[in-house]
Design a protein around this motif. Structure first.
Motif, PDB file in Angstrom:
ATOM      1  N   LEU A 147      -4.456   1.254   0.082  1.00 50.01           N
ATOM      2  CA  LEU A 147      -3.126   1.195   0.677  1.00 50.01           C
ATOM      3  C   LEU A 147      -2.185   2.203   0.014  1.00 50.01           C
ATOM      4  CD1 LEU A 147      -0.863  -0.072   2.390  1.00 50.01           C
ATOM      5  CD2 LEU A 147      -0.741  -1.908   0.700  1.00 50.01           C
ATOM      6  N   ARG A 148      -2.168   2.198  -1.311  1.00 45.18           N
ATOM      7  CA  ARG A 148      -1.285   3.137  -2.029  1.00 45.18           C
ATOM      8  C   ARG A 148      -1.682   4.585  -1.779  1.00 45.18           C
ATOM      9  NH1 ARG A 148      -1.305  -1.240  -6.566  1.00 45.18           N
ATOM     10  NH2 ARG A 148       0.775  -2.124  -6.273  1.00 45.18           N
ATOM     11  N   ALA A 149      -2.980   4.854  -1.702  1.00 42.50           N
ATOM     12  CA  ALA A 149      -3.443   6.213  -1.389  1.00 42.50           C
ATOM     13  C   ALA A 149      -3.009   6.623   0.015  1.00 42.50           C
ATOM     14  CB  ALA A 149      -4.964   6.292  -1.521  1.00 42.50           C
ATOM     15  N   ASN A 150      -3.076   5.697   0.953  1.00 43.31           N
ATOM     16  CA  ASN A 150      -2.667   6.008   2.331  1.00 43.31           C
ATOM     17  C   ASN A 150      -1.170   6.276   2.428  1.00 43.31           C
ATOM     18  OD1 ASN A 150      -5.275   5.798   3.354  1.00 43.31           O
ATOM     19  ND2 ASN A 150      -5.079   3.596   3.708  1.00 43.31           N
ATOM     20  N   ILE A 151      -0.378   5.489   1.725  1.00 44.02           N
ATOM     21  CA  ILE A 151       1.073   5.715   1.719  1.00 44.02           C
ATOM     22  C   ILE A 151       1.391   7.084   1.130  1.00 44.02           C
ATOM     23  CG2 ILE A 151       3.245   4.949   0.668  1.00 44.02           C
ATOM     24  CD1 ILE A 151       2.111   2.046   0.928  1.00 44.02           C
ATOM     25  N   GLN A 152       0.725   7.422   0.030  1.00 46.24           N
ATOM     26  CA  GLN A 152       0.960   8.722  -0.615  1.00 46.24           C
ATOM     27  C   GLN A 152       0.512   9.866   0.283  1.00 46.24           C
ATOM     28  OE1 GLN A 152      -0.653   9.017  -4.543  1.00 46.24           O
ATOM     29  NE2 GLN A 152       0.274  11.023  -4.910  1.00 46.24           N
ATOM     30  N   ALA A 153      -0.649   9.729   0.931  1.00 46.44           N
ATOM     31  CA  ALA A 153      -1.144  10.782   1.818  1.00 46.44           C
ATOM     32  C   ALA A 153      -0.190  11.016   2.993  1.00 46.44           C
ATOM     33  CB  ALA A 153      -2.537  10.420   2.335  1.00 46.44           C
ATOM     34  N   CYS A 154       0.458   9.943   3.447  1.00 49.82           N
ATOM     35  CA  CYS A 154       1.427  10.058   4.546  1.00 49.82           C
ATOM     36  C   CYS A 154       2.812  10.500   4.066  1.00 49.82           C
ATOM     37  CB  CYS A 154       1.549   8.718   5.270  1.00 49.82           C
ATOM     38  SG  CYS A 154       0.088   8.249   6.220  1.00 49.82           S
ATOM     39  N   LYS A 155       2.988  10.547   2.736  1.00 47.15           N
ATOM     40  CA  LYS A 155       4.279  10.920   2.128  1.00 47.15           C
ATOM     41  C   LYS A 155       5.388   9.942   2.536  1.00 47.15           C
ATOM     42  CE  LYS A 155       3.155  15.861   1.740  1.00 47.15           C
ATOM     43  NZ  LYS A 155       1.963  15.576   1.055  1.00 47.15           N
ATOM     44  N   TRP A 156       5.070   8.656   2.454  1.00 47.50           N
ATOM     45  CA  TRP A 156       6.010   7.608   2.836  1.00 47.50           C
ATOM     46  C   TRP A 156       6.385   6.708   1.674  1.00 47.50           C
ATOM     47  CZ3 TRP A 156       3.064   6.653   7.924  1.00 47.50           C
ATOM     48  CH2 TRP A 156       3.707   7.333   8.983  1.00 47.50           C
ATOM     49  N   GLN A 157       6.306   7.218   0.460  1.00 39.36           N
ATOM     50  CA  GLN A 157       6.637   6.384  -0.700  1.00 39.36           C
ATOM     51  C   GLN A 157       8.036   5.795  -0.597  1.00 39.36           C
ATOM     52  OE1 GLN A 157       5.189   9.391  -0.653  1.00 39.36           O
ATOM     53  NE2 GLN A 157       3.950   9.780  -2.478  1.00 39.36           N
ATOM     54  N   GLU A 158       8.980   6.537  -0.031  1.00 40.77           N
ATOM     55  CA  GLU A 158      10.374   6.078   0.068  1.00 40.77           C
ATOM     56  C   GLU A 158      10.554   5.054   1.199  1.00 40.77           C
ATOM     57  OE1 GLU A 158      12.792   6.965  -2.141  1.00 40.77           O
ATOM     58  OE2 GLU A 158      11.122   7.967  -3.161  1.00 40.77           O
ATOM     59  N   ASN A 159       9.593   4.993   2.098  1.00 44.53           N
ATOM     60  CA  ASN A 159       9.705   4.102   3.261  1.00 44.53           C
ATOM     61  C   ASN A 159       8.871   2.839   3.128  1.00 44.53           C
ATOM     62  OD1 ASN A 159       9.747   7.129   4.187  1.00 44.53           O
ATOM     63  ND2 ASN A 159      11.056   6.014   5.607  1.00 44.53           N
ATOM     64  N   CYS A 160       8.210   2.670   1.993  1.00 41.73           N
ATOM     65  CA  CYS A 160       7.272   1.556   1.847  1.00 41.73           C
ATOM     66  C   CYS A 160       7.527   0.763   0.565  1.00 41.73           C
ATOM     67  CB  CYS A 160       5.833   2.077   1.801  1.00 41.73           C
ATOM     68  SG  CYS A 160       5.309   2.879   3.321  1.00 41.73           S
ATOM     69  N   THR A 161       7.294  -0.529   0.681  1.00 41.60           N
ATOM     70  CA  THR A 161       7.284  -1.426  -0.471  1.00 41.60           C
ATOM     71  C   THR A 161       5.938  -2.126  -0.469  1.00 41.60           C
ATOM     72  OG1 THR A 161       9.662  -1.793  -0.275  1.00 41.60           O
ATOM     73  CG2 THR A 161       8.407  -3.404  -1.576  1.00 41.60           C
ATOM     74  N   VAL A 162       5.226  -2.042  -1.583  1.00 37.93           N
ATOM     75  CA  VAL A 162       3.933  -2.705  -1.715  1.00 37.93           C
ATOM     76  C   VAL A 162       4.087  -3.843  -2.716  1.00 37.93           C
ATOM     77  CG1 VAL A 162       1.515  -2.453  -2.417  1.00 37.93           C
ATOM     78  CG2 VAL A 162       2.673  -0.575  -1.212  1.00 37.93           C
ATOM     79  N   LEU A 163       3.755  -5.038  -2.273  1.00 36.06           N
ATOM     80  CA  LEU A 163       3.817  -6.212  -3.135  1.00 36.06           C
ATOM     81  C   LEU A 163       2.406  -6.742  -3.347  1.00 36.06           C
ATOM     82  CD1 LEU A 163       6.919  -7.944  -1.534  1.00 36.06           C
ATOM     83  CD2 LEU A 163       6.840  -6.691  -3.675  1.00 36.06           C
ATOM     84  N   ALA A 164       1.950  -6.681  -4.586  1.00 43.78           N
ATOM     85  CA  ALA A 164       0.630  -7.215  -4.943  1.00 43.78           C
ATOM     86  C   ALA A 164       0.792  -8.710  -5.175  1.00 43.78           C
ATOM     87  CB  ALA A 164       0.092  -6.502  -6.176  1.00 43.78           C
ATOM     88  N   ARG A 165       1.108  -9.402  -4.092  1.00 51.58           N
ATOM     89  CA  ARG A 165       1.427 -10.835  -4.148  1.00 51.58           C
ATOM     90  C   ARG A 165       0.717 -11.564  -3.019  1.00 51.58           C
ATOM     91  NH1 ARG A 165       6.462 -12.568  -6.789  1.00 51.58           N
ATOM     92  NH2 ARG A 165       5.834 -14.572  -5.903  1.00 51.58           N
ATOM     93  N   ASP A 166       0.488 -12.845  -3.267  1.00 48.01           N
ATOM     94  CA  ASP A 166      -0.030 -13.736  -2.235  1.00 48.01           C
ATOM     95  C   ASP A 166       1.105 -13.992  -1.248  1.00 48.01           C
ATOM     96  OD1 ASP A 166      -0.895 -15.861  -0.670  1.00 48.01           O
ATOM     97  OD2 ASP A 166      -1.681 -17.004  -2.356  1.00 48.01           O
ATOM     98  N   VAL A 167       0.876 -13.682   0.007  1.00 48.33           N
ATOM     99  CA  VAL A 167       1.930 -13.802   1.010  1.00 48.33           C
ATOM    100  C   VAL A 167       2.318 -15.264   1.257  1.00 48.33           C
ATOM    101  CG1 VAL A 167       0.445 -13.858   3.052  1.00 48.33           C
ATOM    102  CG2 VAL A 167       2.711 -12.829   3.209  1.00 48.33           C
ATOM    103  N   THR A 168       1.470 -16.214   0.861  1.00 44.93           N
ATOM    104  CA  THR A 168       1.840 -17.617   1.012  1.00 44.93           C
ATOM    105  C   THR A 168       2.742 -18.093  -0.126  1.00 44.93           C
ATOM    106  OG1 THR A 168      -0.128 -18.464  -0.128  1.00 44.93           O
ATOM    107  CG2 THR A 168      -0.294 -18.137   2.269  1.00 44.93           C
ATOM    108  N   ASP A 169       3.018 -17.223  -1.088  1.00 43.48           N
ATOM    109  CA  ASP A 169       3.935 -17.518  -2.192  1.00 43.48           C
ATOM    110  C   ASP A 169       4.752 -16.267  -2.499  1.00 43.48           C
ATOM    111  OD1 ASP A 169       5.217 -18.798  -4.285  1.00 43.48           O
ATOM    112  OD2 ASP A 169       3.631 -18.351  -5.730  1.00 43.48           O
ATOM    113  N   PRO A 170       5.566 -15.811  -1.541  1.00 41.82           N
ATOM    114  CA  PRO A 170       6.283 -14.545  -1.711  1.00 41.82           C
ATOM    115  C   PRO A 170       7.526 -14.707  -2.581  1.00 41.82           C
ATOM    116  CG  PRO A 170       6.892 -15.509   0.374  1.00 41.82           C
ATOM    117  CD  PRO A 170       5.850 -16.420  -0.243  1.00 41.82           C
TER     118      PRO A 170
END
Length: 194
Positions: free
Chosen positions: A88-111
């Motif tokens: 996921l992080r590699a794809n965001i970087q390849a698309c040059k969207w670091q400023e447009n994305c937030t990545v949360l390494a979290r369980d979505v059932t406990d956000p």
């Protein structure tokens, strides 16, 4: 091979982790899904353009990145698998969207508490674990979902819809309203207004 289908990053090949734990939504299925979102009476370009998109159980991020390519303003991704997070992080970087994305390494059932509610939500959880309802309840409880947001939920084809039909009447305020359903191979996509 998984690619972004349309928009500003059309044709960009996405990194996919090895193994079977991540199952990215196939290109043709994503094309059909976004065609429906763009052309349905309850959808349209305004559903995506300028929207905050939330991609839960993100995997490679293909759904959220496709939305960004088609004009979404920001995408938040929830993912817990280390190989998927690396892809996921590699794809965001390849698309040059670091400023447009937030990545949360979290369980979505406990956000954590949300700061910017999403208007479009993608949920592509592991099948047969009743995760869509638990994830949506948790996300709504923590302020991650805007009023009247659209949720796209992928489940196994043979699984029941996440919300029973008797709960989806206009009289049952506060419950998701069923909008559409499509089946593609082993997958079923159901669309809901939250």
């Amino acid at each position: 091979m998984v690619r972004i289908i349309a928009g500003s990053r059309k044709g960009r090949v996405l990194t996919v982790p090895a193994g079977q734990t991540t199952r990215p939504t196939a290109d043709r299925v994503r094309q059909a899904l976004f065609d429906m979102l763009l052309h349905a009476p309850w959808g349209g370009p305004a559903l995506i353009c300028g929207a905050h998109v939330l991609d839960a159980f993100a995997g490679t991020g293909a759904l959220g990145l496709e939305a960004l390519s088609r004009g979404a303003k920001h995408a938040t991704f929830f993912e817990t698998s280390r190989p998927a997070l690396a892809a996921l992080r590699a794809n965001i970087q390849a698309c040059k969207w670091q400023e447009n994305c937030t990545v949360l390494a979290r369980d979505v059932t406990d956000p954590p508490a949300g700061s910017s509610p999403a208007e479009l939500v993608f949920l592509d959880p592991p099948y047969h674990q009743n995760l869509p309802v638990r994830a949506l309840d948790a996300l709504q409880g923590k302020g991650w979902i805007a009023a009247n947001a659209i949720a796209v939920i992928e489940t196994g084809r043979e699984e029941p819809l996440p919300f029973p039909s008797e709960e989806n009447t206009p009289e049952k305020t506060g419950r998701p309203v069923f909008l559409a359903e499509r089946q593609h191979g082993a997958a079923r996509f159901s669309i809901w207004r939250l």
